[in-house]
Scaffold this active site. Structure first.
Site, PDB file in Angstrom:
ATOM      1  N   TYR A 167       0.971  -1.142  -0.039  1.00 37.02           N
ATOM      2  CA  TYR A 167       0.014   0.019  -0.079  1.00 37.02           C
ATOM      3  C   TYR A 167       0.910   1.252  -0.036  1.00 37.02           C
ATOM      4  O   TYR A 167       1.850   1.346   0.618  1.00 37.02           O
ATOM      5  CB  TYR A 167      -0.738  -0.059   1.316  1.00 37.02           C
ATOM      6  CG  TYR A 167      -2.158  -0.822   1.301  1.00 37.02           C
ATOM      7  CD1 TYR A 167      -3.037  -1.062   0.241  1.00 37.02           C
ATOM      8  CD2 TYR A 167      -2.373  -1.855   2.349  1.00 37.02           C
ATOM      9  CE1 TYR A 167      -4.235  -1.933   0.252  1.00 37.02           C
ATOM     10  CE2 TYR A 167      -3.066  -2.615   2.432  1.00 37.02           C
ATOM     11  CZ  TYR A 167      -4.321  -2.771   1.444  1.00 37.02           C
ATOM     12  OH  TYR A 167      -5.250  -3.575   1.255  1.00 37.02           O
ATOM     13  N   THR A 193      -0.724  -2.096  -4.988  1.00 36.04           N
ATOM     14  CA  THR A 193      -2.103  -2.009  -4.664  1.00 36.04           C
ATOM     15  C   THR A 193      -2.891  -0.779  -5.019  1.00 36.04           C
ATOM     16  O   THR A 193      -2.242   0.447  -4.478  1.00 36.04           O
ATOM     17  CB  THR A 193      -2.748  -2.630  -3.303  1.00 36.04           C
ATOM     18  OG1 THR A 193      -2.275  -4.005  -3.238  1.00 36.04           O
ATOM     19  CG2 THR A 193      -4.181  -2.654  -3.145  1.00 36.04           C
ATOM     20  N   LYS A 283      -2.416  -4.663  -8.527  1.00 37.66           N
ATOM     21  CA  LYS A 283      -3.201  -4.946  -8.101  1.00 37.66           C
ATOM     22  C   LYS A 283      -4.661  -4.219  -7.811  1.00 37.66           C
ATOM     23  O   LYS A 283      -4.248  -3.273  -7.282  1.00 37.66           O
ATOM     24  CB  LYS A 283      -3.028  -6.083  -6.705  1.00 37.66           C
ATOM     25  CG  LYS A 283      -4.274  -6.896  -6.272  1.00 37.66           C
ATOM     26  CD  LYS A 283      -3.760  -7.350  -4.979  1.00 37.66           C
ATOM     27  CE  LYS A 283      -4.800  -8.356  -4.238  1.00 37.66           C
ATOM     28  NZ  LYS A 283      -5.866  -7.708  -3.769  1.00 37.66           N
ATOM     29  N   HIS A 308     -10.891  -6.315  -4.756  1.00 44.86           N
ATOM     30  CA  HIS A 308     -10.515  -6.388  -3.370  1.00 44.86           C
ATOM     31  C   HIS A 308     -11.518  -7.115  -2.556  1.00 44.86           C
ATOM     32  O   HIS A 308     -11.658  -6.909  -1.369  1.00 44.86           O
ATOM     33  CB  HIS A 308     -10.351  -4.926  -2.669  1.00 44.86           C
ATOM     34  CG  HIS A 308      -9.451  -4.646  -1.757  1.00 44.86           C
ATOM     35  ND1 HIS A 308      -8.068  -4.260  -1.762  1.00 44.86           N
ATOM     36  CD2 HIS A 308      -9.233  -5.155  -0.623  1.00 44.86           C
ATOM     37  CE1 HIS A 308      -7.426  -4.229  -0.842  1.00 44.86           C
ATOM     38  NE2 HIS A 308      -8.306  -4.865  -0.081  1.00 44.86           N
ATOM     39  N   THR A 340     -10.912 -12.709  -6.131  1.00 46.74           N
ATOM     40  CA  THR A 340     -12.393 -12.312  -5.746  1.00 46.74           C
ATOM     41  C   THR A 340     -13.556 -13.444  -6.096  1.00 46.74           C
ATOM     42  O   THR A 340     -13.713 -13.686  -7.325  1.00 46.74           O
ATOM     43  CB  THR A 340     -12.700 -11.026  -6.050  1.00 46.74           C
ATOM     44  OG1 THR A 340     -11.793 -10.111  -6.030  1.00 46.74           O
ATOM     45  CG2 THR A 340     -14.305 -10.907  -5.609  1.00 46.74           C
TER      46      THR A 340
END
Length: 427
Positions: A167, A193, A283, A308, A340
């Site tokens: 992150y 991400t 991502k 996510h 997911t």
């Protein structure tokens, strides 16, 4: 007429045998779990509601998660006949190195809150199975300890592989430092991400008062009474620590909003690309246009199509539906992964057939972890492996390379209104 006779005891015992009782409760529970859904049932029974709901839940109305799972259920397979597959090869090469199976473990935050073995259980099980394990920025085990676990548990010719999910924090130096640490520890891939500039509205967490560290209320105490083992484990194991958070008071959403930066941009991606020496994956890609731009303009090694786990923007695109369109747009030589909603090995087979190079499991792994620690994660991987192998055999394919779009039809309940109107106008 059938001739009747008195039962012969010797013949009776030839036709039946008594199963030896299994005294190991965890082993007994896990052996009885035949699907990921079974593991989820065990996990729910053994884990306090707030911790279970953090794993199981999604954002707002949880529509994105429900739609993602429905998309995999709405798959029609087209098997070939008279195509024996006596020997199967479930291995693949992903990002320049092998994986024994076409899936790895996705990054999950706050993992030791689900079960105290946390990332050590996940990394150990992944290494033993010969698949990659991804550590989250918000993981509860250090980069170095995860790498040690992976190296210790790796078996056979498949190398120990660790990926790190990053992150971009408000304090950029934290993100840069974590990136350098992961590289120095031997992680080979970074997942940058991009879908979490702010936290999604995870309403189950708000309703449960779920916070880091856990806050005791009358409700949590009542819920904990039939689950004393969870609290014993939590209170008698090392303190929960986070590599990237200096303060941990508040709900998960509050922690994310305090740490994440909504100004994240392509400039940040370029900085990280300059720091990171290995493979770089983005991502959280949710449009064809973004996938093409990342490939053509920013030189990343691949993308993960992901919303996510439905935990950020509710009503976001379904990654599995997006998959064939992205594959067509970026060509065959660009890495495309998907996550997911994966709850069955058949979901993984369908994704590979429609163009995915690899898949990631998050909740499925955590259900196993909550159901039985390391042994539960081993069981998750075993269930998915069995389902993958059975599906491939029934389709009449011997290797992942033989899977093609012709093997799968995506049935859909959701047709865009504009597309329907345009088609009607041409009739």
């Amino acid at each position: 007429m059938v001739q009747r006779q008195l039962p012969n005891p010797a013949e009776i015992f030839e036709l039946m045998s008594f199963k030896k009782p299994e005294l190991d409760g965890t082993k007994r529970r896990l052996e009885g779990a035949l699907t990921i859904s079974d593991l989820r049932t065990i996990a729910k029974r053994r884990t306090p509601k707030a911790a279970f709901d953090y794993t199981d839940g999604a954002a707002e109305g949880e529509l994105s998660l429900a739609r993602a799972r429905q998309a995999f259920e709405d798959v029609e397979f087209h098997p070939g006949i008279l195509a024996p597959a006596p020997e199967l090869d479930t291995s693949t090469t992903i990002l320049g190195a092998p994986s024994a199976l076409p899936f790895g473990i996705a990054p999950t935050g706050f993992t030791r809150l689900m079960q105290t073995e946390g990332e050590v259980a996940g990394a150990g099980a992944a290494a033993a199975a010969g698949i990659p394990f991804t550590l989250s920025t918000l993981g509860t085990t250090s980069i170095e300890d995860v790498r040690k676990t992976t190296l210790r548990q790796a078996q056979g010719p498949v190398p120990a592989r660790n990926w790190f999910q990053l992150y971009v924090m408000r304090d950029r130096e934290i993100s840069y430092g974590l990136t350098r640490r992961a590289a120095e520890a031997g992680f080979d891939t970074l997942m940058f991400t991009v879908d979490t500039p702010v936290a999604g509205a995870r309403l189950r967490d708000k309703r449960n008062g779920f916070s880091i560290p856990p806050q005791l209320t009358l409700g949590t105490i009542i819920n904990a009474i039939p689950r004393p083992w969870w609290w014993i484990d939590f209170l008698t194991t090392p303190k929960l620590e986070f590599a990237s958070l200096s303060t941990t008071g508040g709900t998960v959403g509050e922690l994310l909003d305090a740490a994440m930066d909504p100004t994240i941009s392509y400039d940040d991606l370029e900085v990280i690309r300059g720091i990171w020496p290995g493979k770089l994956i983005v991502k959280g890609v949710q449009t064809v246009e973004d996938a093409v731009r990342l490939k053509d303009t920013h030189g990343v090694d691949g993308v993960v199509l992901s919303n996510h786990g439905g935990r950020q923007l509710d009503r976001a695109p379904i990654p599995f539906h997006l998959l064939p369109h992205v594959r067509k747009a970026v060509g065959e030589d660009f890495t495309v992964m998907v996550d997911t909603g994966i709850m069955n090995g058949a979901d993984i087979v369908a994704a590979v057939a429609l163009g995915a190079d690899f898949t990631l499991i998050g909740r499925a792994y955590l259900y196993g972890l909550m159901a039985g620690g390391r042994r539960g994660v081993d069981r998750t991987i075993a269930i998915l492996r069995t389902e993958i192998e059975r599906t491939m055999r029934l389709l009449g394919v011997s290797s992942l390379a033989e899977l093609e779009p012709r093997h799968v039809t995506q049935l859909t309940r959701m047709v865009p209104v504009a597309s329907s109107a345009a088609e009607a106008a041409t009739r």
